[in-house]
Design an enzyme around this catalytic site. Structure first.
Site, PDB file in Angstrom:
ATOM      1  NE  ARG A 227       0.241  10.732  10.085  1.00 17.57           N
ATOM      2  CZ  ARG A 227      -0.065   9.652   9.377  1.00 17.57           C
ATOM      3  NH1 ARG A 227      -1.184   9.030   9.620  1.00 17.57           N
ATOM      4  NH2 ARG A 227       0.741   9.212   8.443  1.00 17.57           N
ATOM      5  N   PRO A 228       1.983  16.791  11.212  1.00 21.00           N
ATOM      6  CG  PRO A 228       3.956  17.599  12.176  1.00 21.00           C
ATOM      7  CD  PRO A 228       2.913  16.539  12.326  1.00 21.00           C
ATOM      8  CB  VAL A 229       2.428  18.706   5.808  1.00 21.71           C
ATOM      9  CG1 VAL A 229       1.591  17.444   5.793  1.00 21.71           C
ATOM     10  CG2 VAL A 229       1.545  19.941   5.938  1.00 21.71           C
ATOM     11  CG  ASP A 230       6.951  20.688  10.025  1.00 16.33           C
ATOM     12  OD1 ASP A 230       6.248  19.660  10.113  1.00 16.33           O
ATOM     13  OD2 ASP A 230       8.054  20.799  10.598  1.00 16.33           O
TER      14      ASP A 230
ATOM     15  CB  CYS B 188      -5.155  10.874  11.400  1.00 18.98           C
ATOM     16  SG  CYS B 188      -3.580  10.133  11.706  1.00 18.98           S
TER      17      CYS B 188
ATOM     18  NE  ARG C  87      -1.016  12.325   7.561  1.00 14.93           N
ATOM     19  CZ  ARG C  87      -0.823  13.609   7.789  1.00 14.93           C
ATOM     20  NH1 ARG C  87      -1.761  14.342   8.310  1.00 14.93           N
ATOM     21  NH2 ARG C  87       0.348  14.171   7.500  1.00 14.93           N
TER      22      ARG C  87
ATOM     23  NE  ARG D 282      -7.185   4.598   5.291  1.00 11.28           N
ATOM     24  CZ  ARG D 282      -6.379   5.376   5.977  1.00 11.28           C
ATOM     25  NH1 ARG D 282      -6.661   5.711   7.203  1.00 11.28           N
ATOM     26  NH2 ARG D 282      -5.273   5.841   5.433  1.00 11.28           N
TER      27      ARG D 282
ATOM     28  CE  LYS E 131      -1.861   1.731   3.973  1.00 12.72           C
ATOM     29  NZ  LYS E 131      -1.585   3.166   4.095  1.00 12.72           N
ATOM     30  CG  ASN E 132       2.371   2.790   3.587  1.00 11.83           C
ATOM     31  OD1 ASN E 132       1.194   3.063   3.342  1.00 11.83           O
ATOM     32  ND2 ASN E 132       2.855   2.710   4.804  1.00 11.83           N
TER      33      ASN E 132
ATOM     34  CG  ASP F 223       2.490   1.772   9.446  1.00 11.32           C
ATOM     35  OD1 ASP F 223       2.081   2.633  10.237  1.00 11.32           O
ATOM     36  OD2 ASP F 223       2.654   1.994   8.234  1.00 11.32           O
TER      37      ASP F 223
HETATM   38  C1  UD1 Z   1       4.163   7.156   6.417  1.00  7.29           C
HETATM   39  C2  UD1 Z   1       3.312   5.938   6.172  1.00  7.29           C
HETATM   40  C3  UD1 Z   1       2.623   5.502   7.445  1.00  7.29           C
HETATM   41  C4  UD1 Z   1       3.667   5.266   8.532  1.00  7.29           C
HETATM   42  C5  UD1 Z   1       4.555   6.486   8.679  1.00  7.29           C
HETATM   43  C6  UD1 Z   1       5.723   6.233   9.629  1.00  7.29           C
HETATM   44  C7  UD1 Z   1       2.665   6.176   3.864  1.00  7.29           C
HETATM   45  C8  UD1 Z   1       1.581   6.447   2.895  1.00  7.29           C
HETATM   46  N1  UD1 Z   1       2.321   6.272   5.151  1.00  7.29           N
HETATM   47  O1  UD1 Z   1       3.294   8.206   6.853  1.00  7.29           O
HETATM   48  O2  UD1 Z   1       1.921   4.293   7.183  1.00  7.29           O
HETATM   49  O3  UD1 Z   1       3.019   5.033   9.767  1.00  7.29           O
HETATM   50  O4  UD1 Z   1       5.129   6.863   7.407  1.00  7.29           O
HETATM   51  O5  UD1 Z   1       6.498   5.178   9.200  1.00  7.29           O
HETATM   52  O6  UD1 Z   1       3.780   5.828   3.497  1.00  7.29           O
HETATM   53  N2  UD1 Z   1       6.552  14.756  10.798  1.00  7.29           N
HETATM   54  C9  UD1 Z   1       6.875  16.064  11.061  1.00  7.29           C
HETATM   55  N3  UD1 Z   1       6.763  16.986  10.055  1.00  7.29           N
HETATM   56  C10 UD1 Z   1       6.374  16.626   8.793  1.00  7.29           C
HETATM   57  C11 UD1 Z   1       6.073  15.289   8.543  1.00  7.29           C
HETATM   58  C12 UD1 Z   1       6.167  14.367   9.559  1.00  7.29           C
HETATM   59  O7  UD1 Z   1       7.240  16.411  12.187  1.00  7.29           O
HETATM   60  O8  UD1 Z   1       6.304  17.499   7.920  1.00  7.29           O
HETATM   61  C13 UD1 Z   1       6.621  13.750  11.873  1.00  7.29           C
HETATM   62  C14 UD1 Z   1       5.298  13.011  12.091  1.00  7.29           C
HETATM   63  O9  UD1 Z   1       4.460  13.724  12.969  1.00  7.29           O
HETATM   64  C15 UD1 Z   1       5.743  11.688  12.645  1.00  7.29           C
HETATM   65  C16 UD1 Z   1       7.061  11.442  11.915  1.00  7.29           C
HETATM   66  O10 UD1 Z   1       7.486  12.721  11.455  1.00  7.29           O
HETATM   67  O11 UD1 Z   1       6.008  11.801  14.028  1.00  7.29           O
HETATM   68  C17 UD1 Z   1       6.950  10.494  10.760  1.00  7.29           C
HETATM   69  O12 UD1 Z   1       5.900  10.937   9.892  1.00  7.29           O
HETATM   70  P1  UD1 Z   1       5.935  10.647   8.333  1.00  7.29           P
HETATM   71  O13 UD1 Z   1       7.104   9.792   7.998  1.00  7.29           O
HETATM   72  O14 UD1 Z   1       5.787  11.930   7.601  1.00  7.29           O
HETATM   73  O15 UD1 Z   1       4.607   9.807   8.143  1.00  7.29           O
HETATM   74  P2  UD1 Z   1       3.808   9.711   6.803  1.00  7.29           P
HETATM   75  O16 UD1 Z   1       4.724   9.900   5.666  1.00  7.29           O
HETATM   76  O17 UD1 Z   1       2.584  10.563   6.876  1.00  7.29           O
END
Ligand code: UD1
Length: 446
Positions: free
Chosen positions: A124-127, A119, A95, A402, A24-25, A310
């Site tokens: 789950r920030p996107v910064d 969620c 997401r 999902r 999936k990922n 996961d």
């Molecule tokens: C992906 C996986 C999800 C998995 C996660 C961690 C996909 C589609 N989803 O989610 O199944 O649980 O990796 O292995 O591949 N963070 C920040 N700033 C950001 C982005 C992330 O601080 O801009 C933090 C998050 O809050 C979290 C950590 O970084 O604590 C990891 O998040 P991230 O790797 O971004 O998770 P996803 O890519 O959303």
């Protein structure tokens, strides 16, 4: 009120072979990356999951047509490259839809993508995504819950994807895609090393992108003006593989898990080995033999190659039955423990403190009506049900759908008593035995 649930009667040992579906990922960012392709793309081994269907709908909104071929491959083609908006309804549902941001920006010069929001597994920030795309020269603003990004042509530069909880996986996907069409060279340090990012990189290479360092923490991309089409096979799902291995460990029995890449689950295998199961690892398959109670272990969920977050919930289900006290930490999503409350309803003894959970293992769990709060929590409850005394009813199946292709069918083919059905009226699970006191034993750390 009618509700679709899984009904599991615990206590059946598992036996037989099971095949792992496509990842999936890996599929989701690869589908998003097909926005970059200027000729058709054919993908094989895509798992037929709700999340994949959601991303195909996002792509459809963005002018990308997709058709399943009789052989099962998905054919993808851009029919209208003028669209650039991914709306809130679909992005808030999943997401990973945010993965269209980088490809849209790079291919169409503009992207309007809903912010995904939080969620059930925590903030789950996107910064990191936005900072990296801004470093590549994108103009980014946030308005009315949408990220609005534009760039005439992105410029290669150095970006760092490491955050407080490790590298961002989908953040690395976004910047990797964006860099393939940037002017000049982009160096991504602190990059996610997950096999799914490596698979995305291989797909981009097939489109013609020039990428070095895949699978390491530093990826270099030499940008170019255009990319073609590609034929690509998605890697097997290491999280599904891990879930099936943990299912065998919790239910007991002999299970042959096929179609996986053992190197992708090596830390998981080390930790499983320490619980006392026996493992026979081949090139594309693993046989697990489990009997008796698992030994207690200490597990820490970390970015790849560590044990994945996961699989943390599924580990908690297994260790609820361990002989002794186990500790689970999640360094990736420190608050990802909603499943602990549901497992406790089945009798598990779990104490939460910050980002760690202490579990006093018991010889038995007892079946109950429990609710999946997220995808992996749902899998953990199904696993717990396999080993629980009596009947477990798991609701909240929309989460499970999902990320797992017919999990209940795969488990029932292995001999588990699992049935998916619509319940009307009250759901009453069996009354179970009282848990016995836990025995303590020293435990290993992973
Ligand atoms: C992906 C996986 C999800 C998995 C996660 C961690 C996909 C589609 N989803 O989610 O199944 O649980 O990796 O292995 O591949 N963070 C920040 N700033 C950001 C982005 C992330 O601080 O801009 C933090 C998050 O809050 C979290 C950590 O970084 O604590 C990891 O998040 P991230 O790797 O971004 O998770 P996803 O890519 O959303």
């Amino acid at each position: 009120m009618a509700m679709e649930c899984l009904r599991i009667i615990g206590g059946k040992r598992l036996a037989g072979s099971v095949r792992v579906s496509g990842s999936k990922n890996a599929s989701l960012p690869i589908l998003a990356a097909s926005i970059l392709a200027e000729s058709p793309v054919a993908l094989s081994a895509l798992p037929r999951l709700a999340d994949v269907a959601t991303l195909l709908r996002v792509l459809h909104q963005l002018g990308i047509a997709s058709t399943y071929q009789p052989c099962g491959d998905l054919l993808i083609e851009t029919v209208d490259a003028s669209r650039s908006r991914a709306g809130h309804r679909l992005v808030s549902r999943m997401r990973a839809s945010f993965c269209v941001l980088g490809p849209l920006l790079a291919r169409r010069g503009k992207a309007v993508v809903s912010l995904p929001g939080g969620c059930n597994i925590g903030p789950r920030p996107v910064d990191l995504h936005l900072r990296a795309l801004a470093a590549l020269g994108a103009e980014i603003s946030i308005s009315h819950g949408y990220v609005i990004a534009s760039a005439r042509r992105l410029r290669g530069t150095h970006v760092c994807m490491a955050g407080p909880h490790g590298p961002s996986v989908t953040g690395t996907a976004n910047v990797l895609c964006a860099a393939t069409r940037a002017h000049g060279i982009t160096t991504i340090s602190g990059a996610a090393q997950e096999p799914e990012i490596e698979d995305l990189g291989r797909f981009l290479q097939r489109l013609g992108a020039q990428i070095d360092g895949l699978g390491s923490d530093t990826i270099t991309v030499r940008g170019q003006a255009g990319l073609g089409g590609a034929v690509h096979r998605v890697i097997p799902d290491r999280i599904e593989a891990g879930t099936l291995l943990l299912a065998a460990a919790i239910a007991g029995g002999t299970v042959h898990v096929e179609g996986l890449i053992p190197a992708h689950v090596s830390r998981l295998l080390e930790a499983l080995d320490a619980t006392g199961v026996s493992l026979d690892v081949g090139t594309g398959h693993i046989t697990i033999v489990a009997c008796g109670r698992p030994r207690a272990v200490q597990i820490t969920a970390l970015p790849y190659p560590g044990i994945p977050s996961d699989l943390q919930a599924q580990w908690m289900a297994l260790l609820s039955l361990a002989d002794g006290q186990s500790i689970i930490r999640d360094e990736v999503f420190p608050g990802r423990f909603l499943h602990a409350a549901e497992l406790s309803r089945m009798g598990a003894r779990i104490e939460l403190l910050g980002s760690s959970a202490t579990i006093e293992g018991l010889p038995r769990l007892s079946g109950a009506h429990v609710t999946a709060t997220d995808l992996r929590a749902g899998a953990a409850l199904v696993l717990a049900g396999l080993a629980a005394r009596g009947t477990t009813v798991v609701s909240g199946l929309e989460h499970l759908d999902r990320g797992y292709v017919n999990l209940h069918e795969k488990l029932s083919r292995l001999g588990a008593n699992v049935e998916r059905r619509i319940f009307r009226g009250p759901i009453i699970a069996d009354v179970n035995d009282r848990p016995a006191a836990a025995l303590r034993r020293p435990c290993k750390r992973f």
